[in-house]
Scaffold this active site. Sequence first.
Site, mmCIF file in Angstrom:
data_model
loop_
_atom_site.group_PDB
_atom_site.id
_atom_site.type_symbol
_atom_site.label_atom_id
_atom_site.label_comp_id
_atom_site.label_asym_id
_atom_site.label_seq_id
_atom_site.Cartn_x
_atom_site.Cartn_y
_atom_site.Cartn_z
ATOM 1 C CG ASN A 54 46.799 32.882 42.470
ATOM 2 O OD1 ASN A 54 46.770 33.895 43.165
ATOM 3 N ND2 ASN A 54 47.792 32.596 41.643
ATOM 4 N NE ARG B 98 39.680 52.930 50.727
ATOM 5 C CZ ARG B 98 38.496 53.321 51.191
ATOM 6 N NH1 ARG B 98 38.164 53.026 52.443
ATOM 7 N NH2 ARG B 98 37.647 53.968 50.423
ATOM 8 N N GLY C 159 43.312 32.616 33.832
ATOM 9 C CA GLY C 159 42.134 33.127 33.141
ATOM 10 C C GLY C 159 40.933 32.205 33.163
ATOM 11 C CB THR D 21 47.937 39.149 34.581
ATOM 12 O OG1 THR D 21 47.965 37.883 35.269
ATOM 13 C CG2 THR D 21 47.370 38.952 33.191
ATOM 14 C CB THR D 22 51.399 35.367 33.949
ATOM 15 O OG1 THR D 22 51.800 35.528 35.315
ATOM 16 C CG2 THR D 22 52.390 34.465 33.243
ATOM 17 N N GLY E 172 42.329 31.872 40.365
ATOM 18 C CA GLY E 172 42.348 32.901 41.407
ATOM 19 C C GLY E 172 41.480 34.102 41.097
ATOM 20 C CG HIS E 173 41.187 37.978 38.078
ATOM 21 N ND1 HIS E 173 40.167 38.133 37.166
ATOM 22 C CD2 HIS E 173 41.508 39.240 38.501
ATOM 23 C CE1 HIS E 173 39.869 39.412 37.038
ATOM 24 N NE2 HIS E 173 40.672 40.108 37.831
ATOM 25 C CG HIS F 270 49.480 40.206 43.843
ATOM 26 N ND1 HIS F 270 50.457 39.263 44.042
ATOM 27 C CD2 HIS F 270 49.193 40.156 42.510
ATOM 28 C CE1 HIS F 270 50.725 38.676 42.890
ATOM 29 N NE2 HIS F 270 49.976 39.205 41.938
ATOM 30 C CG HIS G 26 44.168 39.073 41.832
ATOM 31 N ND1 HIS G 26 45.048 40.098 41.573
ATOM 32 C CD2 HIS G 26 44.461 38.094 40.969
ATOM 33 C CE1 HIS G 26 45.827 39.757 40.556
ATOM 34 N NE2 HIS G 26 45.499 38.542 40.191
HETATM 35 C C1 DXP Z 1 51.187 32.271 36.519
HETATM 36 C C2 DXP Z 1 49.782 32.736 36.473
HETATM 37 O O1 DXP Z 1 49.109 32.636 35.480
HETATM 38 C C3 DXP Z 1 49.184 33.340 37.658
HETATM 39 O O2 DXP Z 1 49.169 32.481 38.691
HETATM 40 C C4 DXP Z 1 49.923 34.579 38.050
HETATM 41 O O3 DXP Z 1 49.924 34.721 39.431
HETATM 42 C C5 DXP Z 1 49.259 35.731 37.369
HETATM 43 O O4 DXP Z 1 49.790 36.899 37.892
HETATM 44 P P1 DXP Z 1 48.830 37.823 38.784
HETATM 45 O O5 DXP Z 1 48.282 36.957 39.890
HETATM 46 O O6 DXP Z 1 49.760 38.901 39.243
HETATM 47 O O7 DXP Z 1 47.737 38.266 37.869
HETATM 48 N N1 LIG Z 2 48.757 29.759 37.573
HETATM 49 C C1 LIG Z 2 47.409 30.291 37.409
HETATM 50 C C2 LIG Z 2 46.904 30.804 38.723
HETATM 51 O O1 LIG Z 2 47.472 30.528 39.763
HETATM 52 C C3 LIG Z 2 45.704 31.639 38.768
HETATM 53 O O2 LIG Z 2 45.569 32.420 37.603
HETATM 54 P P1 LIG Z 2 44.236 33.355 37.527
HETATM 55 O O3 LIG Z 2 43.051 32.436 37.752
HETATM 56 O O4 LIG Z 2 44.345 34.371 38.616
HETATM 57 O O5 LIG Z 2 44.266 33.930 36.138
#
Ligand code: DXP
Ligand SMILES: NCC(=O)COP(=O)(O)O
Length: 248
Positions: free
Chosen positions: A12, A23, A196, A105-106, A217-218, A55, A15
């Site tokens: 993902n 910026r 997460g 976030t979600t 992703g994060h 984002h 971020h």
């Molecule tokens: C659905 C999910 O859990 C994530 O993929 C979602 O994109 C979280 O939102 P943010 O990326 O805005 O944190």
């Molecule tokens: N659907 C979950 C995702 O795409 C990534 O979530 P995260 O790792 O950014 O919390």
Amino acid sequence: MTSANPLELGINIDHVATLRNTRGTVYPDPIKAAQLAEDAGADLITLHLREDRRHIKDADLIALRPLIKTRMNLECAITPEMLDIACKVKPHDVCLVPEKREEVTTEGGLDVLGKFELVKAATKQLQEAGIRVSLFIDPVEKQIQTAKDVGATVVELHTGRYADLFGAQQEAELLRIKKAAQFGNGIGLRVNAGHGLHEGNVMPIAGIAELSELNIGHAIVAEALFKGWQQAIKDMKALMDQGRKAAL
Ligand SMILES: CC(=O)[C@@H](O)[C@H](O)COP(=O)(O)O
Ligand SMILES: NCC(=O)COP(=O)(O)O
């Protein structure tokens, strides 16, 4: 021995865009991040076009679509605007997620039960555009069954609660996710998971043989600050493989 589904990693890139947007620069470029991720072994690229565009921007989605070598998984809310964009851009997959402007976030899964007709209509509209539909839901059997009932072929189980818990409570949530994955697989759905996940908690989730894909992703963006983007992706793939092998 359970025969496990192959386990794919969705990266993902939300971020990367968060950092860019702080910026208003053109760097770091989410498109470059996606291309490097694919070269590092990502099986798909996930991006969430939020209603508030905090984002990922529309331009990111449009620019990336023709450049994708693996698979694009667009996450979006069920709104006429988002469904219209999805049907125009035609990602391989759309994952329908709940969205609240004020959320950091979600926070939870889509209430398919409570929004049956809305979700069913959105699923039909996307599938008629040739898009595979996934529903981002909590690991609850009734929600999984209803996802099947509205015509979705994929569900993504929300692992956010698992990620926030520790000790016995996290173990209990892991078992809930495992049972939900087994139920979803049993009724013919592709079952994915995400939210997460990080290097410290991914292996037990990867060990669930019924899961086909993890979207992360994060934590990858965070790790990339210290070990580099492609190394963070390779390390996550390795942990997923270890977690899967340890459970077989
Ligand atoms: C659905 C999910 O859990 C994530 O993929 C979602 O994109 C979280 O939102 P943010 O990326 O805005 O944190
Ligand atoms: N659907 C979950 C995702 O795409 C990534 O979530 P995260 O790792 O950014 O919390």
